[in-house]
Design a protein around this motif. Structure first.
Motif, PDB file in Angstrom:
ATOM      1  N   ALA A 173      24.951 -12.324  18.090  1.00 19.35           N
ATOM      2  CA  ALA A 173      23.996 -13.317  17.488  1.00 19.35           C
ATOM      3  C   ALA A 173      23.341 -12.530  16.090  1.00 19.35           C
ATOM      4  O   ALA A 173      22.558 -13.064  15.581  1.00 19.35           O
ATOM      5  N   CYS A 174      23.948 -11.285  15.920  1.00 21.87           N
ATOM      6  CA  CYS A 174      23.045 -10.443  14.926  1.00 21.87           C
ATOM      7  C   CYS A 174      23.881 -10.965  13.488  1.00 21.87           C
ATOM      8  O   CYS A 174      24.850 -10.975  13.146  1.00 21.87           O
ATOM      9  N   ALA A 175      22.913 -11.190  12.548  1.00 23.38           N
ATOM     10  CA  ALA A 175      23.553 -11.947  11.303  1.00 23.38           C
ATOM     11  C   ALA A 175      23.526 -10.930  10.217  1.00 23.38           C
ATOM     12  O   ALA A 175      23.962 -11.191   8.855  1.00 23.38           O
ATOM     13  N   ASP A 176      23.154  -9.531  10.365  1.00 24.78           N
ATOM     14  CA  ASP A 176      22.919  -8.628   9.418  1.00 24.78           C
ATOM     15  C   ASP A 176      24.345  -8.190   8.849  1.00 24.78           C
ATOM     16  O   ASP A 176      24.876  -7.597   9.587  1.00 24.78           O
ATOM     17  N   PRO A 177      24.863  -8.195   7.576  1.00 17.84           N
ATOM     18  CA  PRO A 177      25.948  -7.887   7.169  1.00 17.84           C
ATOM     19  C   PRO A 177      26.401  -6.704   7.234  1.00 17.84           C
ATOM     20  O   PRO A 177      27.385  -6.091   6.861  1.00 17.84           O
TER      21      PRO A 177
END
Length: 90
Positions: free
Chosen positions: A33-37
């Motif tokens: 769920a984490c969208a941190d690239p």
């Protein structure tokens, strides 16, 4: 938990169970769920050293020098690359 993932140094891995003892699938759900690239998601592997994201993950780990098991080349060599769950990264 994301802080723990960010703290895994290059060249090492931890397992989903290391991040969330008793609930490794929870760790997977959080990472998914984490969208941190900038999150080094590729440093988290299954308990048997296999990869969840295939060649993409393998390429990222190989760039960092993570060793793979010579007897089972589809798996990270956890004896060498696993950062123990009770060791705080530097």
């Amino acid at each position: 938990m994301l802080r723990s993932v960010r703290a895994i140094p290059p060249g090492f891995v931890r397992t989903y169970g290391d991040l969330s003892p008793g609930a490794p699938r929870y760790a997977g759900a959080v990472l998914r769920a984490c969208a941190d690239p900038d999150l080094p998601w590729h440093r988290v592997v299954r308990a048997d050293g296999t990869l969840t994201q295939g060649e993409r993950q393998r390429a990222a780990l190989e760039r960092e020098g993570v060793p793979f098991d010579l007897r089972r080349p589809d798996r990270v060599d956890l004896r060498v690359a696993r950062l123990p769950p009770d060791v705080a990264p530097a």
